[in-house]
Design a protein around this motif. Structure first.
Motif, short mmCIF file in Angstrom:
data_model
loop_
_atom_site.label_atom_id
_atom_site.label_comp_id
_atom_site.label_asym_id
_atom_site.label_seq_id
_atom_site.Cartn_x
_atom_site.Cartn_y
_atom_site.Cartn_z
N ALA A 69 0.84 -1.20 0.00
CA ALA A 69 0.00 0.00 0.00
C ALA A 69 0.87 1.24 0.00
CB ALA A 69 -0.91 0.00 1.22
N SER A 70 0.39 2.27 -0.64
CA SER A 70 1.07 3.56 -0.63
C SER A 70 0.03 4.65 -0.51
CB SER A 70 1.92 3.76 -1.89
OG SER A 70 1.11 3.71 -3.04
N GLY A 71 0.46 5.81 -0.03
CA GLY A 71 -0.44 6.94 0.06
C GLY A 71 -1.32 6.95 1.29
N SER A 72 -1.05 6.07 2.25
CA SER A 72 -1.84 6.06 3.47
C SER A 72 -1.02 5.48 4.61
CB SER A 72 -3.12 5.26 3.29
OG SER A 72 -2.83 3.90 2.98
N ASN A 73 -1.42 5.80 5.83
CA ASN A 73 -0.74 5.28 7.02
C ASN A 73 -1.31 3.91 7.37
OD1 ASN A 73 0.11 4.70 9.65
ND2 ASN A 73 0.38 6.89 10.11
N ALA A 74 -0.48 2.90 7.34
CA ALA A 74 -0.94 1.53 7.56
C ALA A 74 -1.60 1.35 8.92
CB ALA A 74 0.22 0.56 7.42
N ASP A 75 -1.23 2.17 9.90
CA ASP A 75 -1.77 2.01 11.25
C ASP A 75 -3.26 2.28 11.33
OD1 ASP A 75 1.15 3.37 13.00
OD2 ASP A 75 0.71 1.37 12.22
N TYR A 76 -3.83 2.87 10.30
CA TYR A 76 -5.24 3.26 10.36
C TYR A 76 -6.17 2.35 9.56
CZ TYR A 76 -3.29 7.66 12.06
OH TYR A 76 -2.61 8.62 12.76
N TYR A 77 -5.62 1.35 8.88
CA TYR A 77 -6.45 0.63 7.93
C TYR A 77 -6.36 -0.88 8.07
CZ TYR A 77 -6.79 5.19 5.88
OH TYR A 77 -7.02 6.53 5.70
N ALA A 78 -7.53 -1.51 8.02
CA ALA A 78 -7.60 -2.95 7.87
C ALA A 78 -7.44 -3.29 6.40
CB ALA A 78 -8.94 -3.47 8.38
N ILE A 79 -6.89 -4.46 6.15
CA ILE A 79 -6.73 -4.94 4.78
C ILE A 79 -7.40 -6.29 4.64
CG2 ILE A 79 -5.11 -5.72 3.01
CD1 ILE A 79 -4.95 -2.75 3.34
N GLY A 80 -8.21 -6.39 3.62
CA GLY A 80 -8.87 -7.66 3.34
C GLY A 80 -8.36 -8.26 2.03
N TRP A 81 -8.34 -9.56 1.99
CA TRP A 81 -8.07 -10.29 0.75
C TRP A 81 -9.38 -10.89 0.26
CZ3 TRP A 81 -3.88 -10.25 -2.24
CH2 TRP A 81 -2.65 -9.87 -1.69
N PHE A 82 -9.62 -10.75 -1.02
CA PHE A 82 -10.82 -11.26 -1.65
C PHE A 82 -10.41 -12.02 -2.91
CE2 PHE A 82 -13.74 -8.76 0.90
CZ PHE A 82 -12.90 -7.75 1.37
N ARG A 83 -11.31 -12.84 -3.41
CA ARG A 83 -11.01 -13.54 -4.65
C ARG A 83 -12.26 -13.67 -5.50
NH1 ARG A 83 -9.68 -19.61 -2.23
NH2 ARG A 83 -11.83 -20.18 -1.69
N GLN A 84 -12.03 -13.79 -6.79
CA GLN A 84 -13.13 -13.94 -7.72
C GLN A 84 -12.75 -14.94 -8.79
OE1 GLN A 84 -14.63 -10.28 -9.44
NE2 GLN A 84 -16.61 -11.22 -9.83
N ALA A 85 -13.48 -16.03 -8.81
CA ALA A 85 -13.28 -17.05 -9.83
C ALA A 85 -14.20 -16.74 -11.01
CB ALA A 85 -13.59 -18.42 -9.25
N PRO A 86 -13.87 -17.24 -12.20
CA PRO A 86 -14.70 -16.98 -13.38
C PRO A 86 -16.14 -17.39 -13.14
CG PRO A 86 -12.62 -17.95 -14.03
CD PRO A 86 -12.66 -18.02 -12.53
N GLY A 87 -17.07 -16.49 -13.44
CA GLY A 87 -18.48 -16.79 -13.31
C GLY A 87 -19.02 -16.77 -11.90
N LYS A 88 -18.18 -16.38 -10.94
CA LYS A 88 -18.62 -16.36 -9.55
C LYS A 88 -18.51 -14.95 -8.96
CE LYS A 88 -17.61 -21.17 -8.43
NZ LYS A 88 -16.98 -22.10 -7.44
#
Length: 123
Positions: free
Chosen positions: A24-43
């Motif tokens: 990440a850039s442009g923001s202070n990491a201490d203030y933000y949660a980060i999520g991982w998401f995924r998308q399979a074809p057709g879903k």
């Protein structure tokens, strides 16, 4: 300018491992949660894992519990997703996204998204 950049995707055989990174850039990491998401074809896009702003709280989708581990290094403004024992059904484009402080299952609450990285698991 806030920017999230994923890396580490690729082609791996079933049972193998990959480590994804979300820089990440442009923001202070201490203030933000980060999520991982995924998308399979057709879903629909689905939540995989999330880590709170200081890493105290993490959560995982049932489908990846015990196989994936999320972590973060706020000094490097980077979040990692270690993926072990990969299965063909893990094949998808993986995205990271940012929201304030704590995690949420509501995708609409994540204001910034990366471009995604492809993960392909062959059987």
């Amino acid at each position: 300018q806030v920017q999230l950049v994923e890396s580490g995707g690729g082609l791996v055989q079933a049972g193998g491992s990959l480590r994804l990174s979300c820089a990440a850039s442009g923001s202070n990491a201490d203030y933000y949660a980060i999520g991982w998401f995924r998308q399979a074809p057709g879903k629909d896009r689905e939540g995989v894992s999330c880590i709170s702003n200081r890493g105290i709280s993490t959560n995982y989708a049932d489908s990846v519990k015990g196989r994936f581990t999320i972590s973060r290094d706020n000094a490097k403004n980077t979040v990692y997703l270690q993926m072990n024992s990969l299965k063909p059904e893990d094949t998808a484009v993986y995205y990271c996204a940012r929201r304030s402080y704590v995690c949420s299952g509501y995708l609409g609450s994540y204001g910034y998204w990366g471009q995604g990285t492809q993960v392909t698991v062959s059987s």
